[in-house]
Structures are given as structure tokens and as C-alpha cells.
Motif scaffolding. Structure first.
Motif, PDB file in Angstrom:
ATOM      1  N   THR A 100       0.810  -1.065  -0.094  1.00 19.57           N
ATOM      2  CA  THR A 100       0.071  -0.057   0.152  1.00 19.57           C
ATOM      3  C   THR A 100       0.883   1.431   0.076  1.00 19.57           C
ATOM      4  O   THR A 100       0.558   2.177  -0.556  1.00 19.57           O
ATOM      5  CB  THR A 100      -0.879   0.044   1.087  1.00 19.57           C
ATOM      6  OG1 THR A 100      -1.893  -1.332   1.102  1.00 19.57           O
ATOM      7  CG2 THR A 100      -1.668   1.253   1.247  1.00 19.57           C
ATOM      8  N   VAL A 101       1.875   1.258   0.935  1.00 22.50           N
ATOM      9  CA  VAL A 101       2.758   2.397   0.977  1.00 22.50           C
ATOM     10  C   VAL A 101       3.428   2.607  -0.380  1.00 22.50           C
ATOM     11  O   VAL A 101       3.536   3.868  -1.057  1.00 22.50           O
ATOM     12  CB  VAL A 101       3.886   2.145   2.154  1.00 22.50           C
ATOM     13  CG1 VAL A 101       4.874   3.248   2.052  1.00 22.50           C
ATOM     14  CG2 VAL A 101       3.168   2.305   3.159  1.00 22.50           C
ATOM     15  N   LEU A 102       4.070   1.641  -1.160  1.00 23.33           N
ATOM     16  CA  LEU A 102       4.782   1.621  -2.219  1.00 23.33           C
ATOM     17  C   LEU A 102       3.645   2.331  -3.492  1.00 23.33           C
ATOM     18  O   LEU A 102       4.202   2.990  -4.198  1.00 23.33           O
ATOM     19  CB  LEU A 102       5.269   0.491  -2.755  1.00 23.33           C
ATOM     20  CG  LEU A 102       6.444  -0.265  -1.992  1.00 23.33           C
ATOM     21  CD1 LEU A 102       6.718  -1.614  -2.210  1.00 23.33           C
ATOM     22  CD2 LEU A 102       7.704   0.881  -1.887  1.00 23.33           C
ATOM     23  N   THR A 103       2.325   1.585  -3.400  1.00 27.20           N
ATOM     24  CA  THR A 103       1.550   2.045  -4.296  1.00 27.20           C
ATOM     25  C   THR A 103       1.289   3.607  -4.433  1.00 27.20           C
ATOM     26  O   THR A 103       1.260   4.172  -5.213  1.00 27.20           O
ATOM     27  CB  THR A 103       0.232   1.095  -4.081  1.00 27.20           C
ATOM     28  OG1 THR A 103       0.613  -0.207  -4.577  1.00 27.20           O
ATOM     29  CG2 THR A 103      -0.812   1.666  -5.453  1.00 27.20           C
ATOM     30  N   VAL A 104       1.075   4.006  -3.201  1.00 25.23           N
ATOM     31  CA  VAL A 104       0.355   5.487  -2.854  1.00 25.23           C
ATOM     32  C   VAL A 104       1.536   6.283  -3.364  1.00 25.23           C
ATOM     33  O   VAL A 104       1.611   7.411  -3.966  1.00 25.23           O
ATOM     34  CB  VAL A 104       0.117   5.585  -1.540  1.00 25.23           C
ATOM     35  CG1 VAL A 104      -0.279   7.024  -1.126  1.00 25.23           C
ATOM     36  CG2 VAL A 104      -1.091   4.732  -1.174  1.00 25.23           C
ATOM     37  N   VAL A 105       2.813   5.884  -2.755  1.00 26.87           N
ATOM     38  CA  VAL A 105       4.042   6.836  -2.997  1.00 26.87           C
ATOM     39  C   VAL A 105       4.444   6.889  -4.561  1.00 26.87           C
ATOM     40  O   VAL A 105       4.686   7.981  -5.180  1.00 26.87           O
ATOM     41  CB  VAL A 105       5.168   6.352  -2.152  1.00 26.87           C
ATOM     42  CG1 VAL A 105       6.475   7.174  -2.639  1.00 26.87           C
ATOM     43  CG2 VAL A 105       4.989   6.646  -0.630  1.00 26.87           C
ATOM     44  N   SER A 106       4.326   5.856  -5.238  1.00 24.26           N
ATOM     45  CA  SER A 106       4.597   5.800  -6.600  1.00 24.26           C
ATOM     46  C   SER A 106       3.423   6.380  -7.690  1.00 24.26           C
ATOM     47  O   SER A 106       3.664   6.881  -8.577  1.00 24.26           O
ATOM     48  CB  SER A 106       4.939   4.503  -7.192  1.00 24.26           C
ATOM     49  OG  SER A 106       3.844   3.558  -6.809  1.00 24.26           O
ATOM     50  N   SER A 107       2.067   6.282  -7.061  1.00 24.18           N
ATOM     51  CA  SER A 107       1.108   6.797  -7.776  1.00 24.18           C
ATOM     52  C   SER A 107       0.696   8.305  -7.721  1.00 24.18           C
ATOM     53  O   SER A 107       0.265   8.759  -8.614  1.00 24.18           O
ATOM     54  CB  SER A 107      -0.155   5.927  -7.590  1.00 24.18           C
ATOM     55  OG  SER A 107       0.111   4.595  -7.911  1.00 24.18           O
ATOM     56  N   VAL A 108       0.985   8.704  -6.695  1.00 21.83           N
ATOM     57  CA  VAL A 108       0.833  10.196  -6.347  1.00 21.83           C
ATOM     58  C   VAL A 108       1.367  11.151  -7.443  1.00 21.83           C
ATOM     59  O   VAL A 108       0.783  12.026  -7.881  1.00 21.83           O
ATOM     60  CB  VAL A 108       0.925  10.606  -5.010  1.00 21.83           C
ATOM     61  CG1 VAL A 108       0.870  12.096  -4.816  1.00 21.83           C
ATOM     62  CG2 VAL A 108      -0.006   9.933  -4.081  1.00 21.83           C
ATOM     63  N   PRO A 109       2.647  11.110  -7.449  1.00 25.50           N
ATOM     64  CA  PRO A 109       3.449  12.006  -8.379  1.00 25.50           C
ATOM     65  C   PRO A 109       2.985  11.782 -10.063  1.00 25.50           C
ATOM     66  O   PRO A 109       2.792  12.630 -10.575  1.00 25.50           O
ATOM     67  CB  PRO A 109       4.993  11.591  -8.372  1.00 25.50           C
ATOM     68  CG  PRO A 109       5.038  10.988  -7.047  1.00 25.50           C
ATOM     69  CD  PRO A 109       3.685  10.205  -6.934  1.00 25.50           C
ATOM     70  N   VAL A 110       2.584  10.455 -10.214  1.00 31.66           N
ATOM     71  CA  VAL A 110       2.106  10.354 -11.722  1.00 31.66           C
ATOM     72  C   VAL A 110       0.863  10.958 -11.883  1.00 31.66           C
ATOM     73  O   VAL A 110       0.414  11.677 -12.909  1.00 31.66           O
ATOM     74  CB  VAL A 110       2.167   8.844 -12.051  1.00 31.66           C
ATOM     75  CG1 VAL A 110       1.616   8.706 -13.333  1.00 31.66           C
ATOM     76  CG2 VAL A 110       3.484   8.272 -11.799  1.00 31.66           C
ATOM     77  N   ALA A 111      -0.173  10.928 -10.911  1.00 29.14           N
ATOM     78  CA  ALA A 111      -1.568  11.513 -10.946  1.00 29.14           C
ATOM     79  C   ALA A 111      -1.506  13.031 -10.895  1.00 29.14           C
ATOM     80  O   ALA A 111      -2.144  13.587 -11.661  1.00 29.14           O
ATOM     81  CB  ALA A 111      -2.432  10.938  -9.713  1.00 29.14           C
ATOM     82  N   TYR A 112      -0.587  13.416 -10.235  1.00 21.85           N
ATOM     83  CA  TYR A 112      -0.340  14.958 -10.124  1.00 21.85           C
ATOM     84  C   TYR A 112       0.075  15.559 -11.296  1.00 21.85           C
ATOM     85  O   TYR A 112      -0.482  16.462 -11.781  1.00 21.85           O
ATOM     86  CB  TYR A 112       0.738  15.338  -9.020  1.00 21.85           C
ATOM     87  CG  TYR A 112       0.846  16.590  -8.857  1.00 21.85           C
ATOM     88  CD1 TYR A 112      -0.223  17.584  -8.566  1.00 21.85           C
ATOM     89  CD2 TYR A 112       2.314  17.008  -9.193  1.00 21.85           C
ATOM     90  CE1 TYR A 112       0.285  18.901  -8.543  1.00 21.85           C
ATOM     91  CE2 TYR A 112       2.700  18.353  -8.960  1.00 21.85           C
ATOM     92  CZ  TYR A 112       1.518  19.338  -8.654  1.00 21.85           C
ATOM     93  OH  TYR A 112       1.893  20.830  -8.499  1.00 21.85           O
TER      94      TYR A 112
END
Length: 296
Positions: A100-112
Motif C-alpha cells: 500500500t505504501v509503495l503504491t501510494v508513493v509511486s502513484s501520487v506523482p504520476v497522478a499529479y
């Protein structure tokens, strides 16, 4: 005159329209709440059945008696004493928590970037993310297994499931992108005018406003990893030390196929963390899902 003043005044009878309106309101209230109670019982009774069966003795389990004659709380201790069960717990916590931590940390910059940046090929990148969501995992399971097992020799571990989460998740990126589009661009522009760079704007301005969306993505990913059976079966089945609860529960059921009370107790222990997490985080989860894609 005095006699007229002493005569009690009778209240006017309610109009037939008002009586009918009150009757319709009462019937509507009963109908709505009856459906709600029926729906609640429909979804709750299976959990109650599993919980009560887990507290029964071996001879009473799956009998006509719905209430345990004796409350066998020791069934849960027997489950924990099963060889490997605590290892499955540890592996599942590692898989679900770190994933969960890895998914959130890696997905937030791309979504931003997809939500707030203007660059050539942005729409194409978004279409690729959506295409990845539509791609069934069974289509790529063979080449992915050959890569992780034959090329990197990581079969029998959870690393083939954890490492891709550090590279982003299509569904998480799309959901976060939809939520970030609801944040007005004026906040981002004001932060940049004050001298904030893109990274600082993301950390100081966007993330605090995107907490509901991040919470929704984190819960989705946590539930997926906690209940995942397909991934551990493909990559970790050959090593019992790397099994998770979802896959280990199948082995537990096979070893105790006649001890339904112990099987139900193990099922309760697998479900309990997910239920507790959702119970305490349901407000942020519902808010994040509700606000996703709603402008204004």
C-alpha cells in the motif's frame, strides 16, 4: 353570555388531505427503513453465522443449533497454534502494508502530473493508464512469471508482487488523477507565485487537500493485497514460508476439512483486520470516492 364563555372549544378535525399526507409519510418511512434493515441483515447474517460457528464445539458445528452450547474461545488459540499461521500473518501484513505504501508513493506523482501539468502527450499517457486498467492480469501472467522466476530467480517469494507496486498502479493513478482534478488550479498557481517548486507544491499544498482521495486509494490497495489469492498462488506457492493468509487459509481448510469450527475461526481472523480498517477509515474512504471526479 357567561354560559357561552364557559363552553369548551372543540379542536377542529384535521383535514382529510393532512391525514393522508401523514399516513403516506409514515408508510414511506417504514418502507425505507424496512429495506435498510433487510439489506443490513442480508449482509450481516453470514458474518454472524461464521462467528457463532467459530465458537462452537466440533460436534455442534454445522448442526441445526445456531447458538453455541458452550463458547469455545479456545478455538482461536488452536488456530494460532497451527504451524505457519503466524508466518502467514506476517507475510500478509508485509504484502498489504508495504504494498500500500509503495503504491501510494509511486502513484501520487504520476497522478499529479496528469492532473495539473500541461505537456505534449498527456492525453496519450492517460489513455495508456486506462488501457492498463482494462488489461486482465491473466494475459501477462506467463511472461511475467518467466521474467521473475527464470530471469531473476525470485520465485517462492513475495518480491515479484511488491516490486511492481513501487512502479505505480494504473487504477490508483486514474483514481487519484480524477480526485486531483477537483482541486482548483488557483491553489497550485498561488503556491508557484510564492516561490514553491513542483515538488514543494505537491507536498505542501496538494497532498493536504487530497487526503480523502489518498485514503480511498490506500484502502482499495490494502483490501486488494490482503485478499489477493492469485498472486501468492503464482509466485509463492512452492515456499510455505512465503504464503499469505488468503493462500494459507486454503491449506488450513484442507488440513481441517472436518473441523468446521476451526475453519470458521481462521476465517474470522482473516476477515477481522479488513473489517476493522474499514470501520475506522470509512469516513475518509466514502468521502474520497464520493468527491472523485466532482468539479466545484
Amino acid at each position: 353570555m357567561t354560559q357561552l364563555l364557559d363552553t369548551p372549544v372543540r379542536p377542529l378535525a384535521p383535514a382529510p388531505e393532512a391525514t393522508a399526507a401523514r399516513r403516506r409519510t409514515a408508510l414511506h418511512w417504514i418502507a425505507v427503513h424496512s429495506l435498510g434493515v433487510a439489506a443490513a441483515l442480508f449482509f450481516t447474517l453470514p458474518f454472524v453465522f461464521v462467528f457463532l460457528t467459530s465458537l462452537m464445539s466440533d460436534s455442534q458445528a454445522l448442526s441445526r443449533d445456531l447458538i453455541p452450547h458452550t463458547w469455545e474461545w479456545g478455538n482461536y488459540r488452536k488456530v494460532f497454534d497451527t504451524p505457519g499461521f503466524l508466518t502467514w500473518w506476517r507475510n500478509t501484513l508485509l504484502y498489504a502494508g508495504l504494498g500500500t505504501v509503495l503504491t501510494v508513493v509511486s502513484s501520487v506523482p504520476v497522478a499529479y502530473a496528469l492532473a495539473k501539468f500541461r505537456f505534449r502527450g498527456r492525453n496519450l499517457a492517460l489513455m495508456l493508464v486506462i488501457s492498463m486498467m482494462m488489461l486482465p492480469p491473466q494475459v501477462v501472467v506467463i511472461p511475467m512469471y518467466l521474467f521473475w522466476a527464470k530471469q531473476l530467480d525470485l520465485s517462492g517469494t513475495l518480491w515479484p508482487l511488491l516490486v511492481p507496486m513501487a512502479l505505480g498502479d494504473a487504477f490508483s493513478i486514474f483514481l487519484l488523477r480524477q480526485f486531483l482534478t477537483t482541486i482548483p488550479d488557483e491553489y497550485v498557481d498561488a503556491a508557484k507565485v510564492d516561490g514553491c517548486g513542483d515538488v514543494r507544491t505537491l507536498l505542501k499544498v496538494v497532498l493536504p487537500m487530497a487526503k480523502p482521495g489518498i485514503a480511498a486509494v490506500a484502502l482499495f490497495q490494502f483490501f486488494y493485497a490482503w485478499n489477493d489469492y492469485f498472486g501468492p498462488q503464482i509466485y509463492a506457492s512452492e515456499n510455505p514460508g512465503a504464503w499469505t493468509l488468503s493462500y494459507g487459509l486454503e491449506s488450513f481448510k484442507g488440513a481441517h476439512h472436518t473441523d468446521w469450527n476451526l475453519t470458521m475461526a481462521a476465517t474470522v481472523l482473516v476477515m477481522a483486520p479488513v473489517i476493522l480498517v474499514f470501520f475506522f477509515a470509512q469516513k475518509a474512504f466514502v468521502e474520497g470516492v464520493t468527491l472523485t471526479g466532482v468539479k466545484g
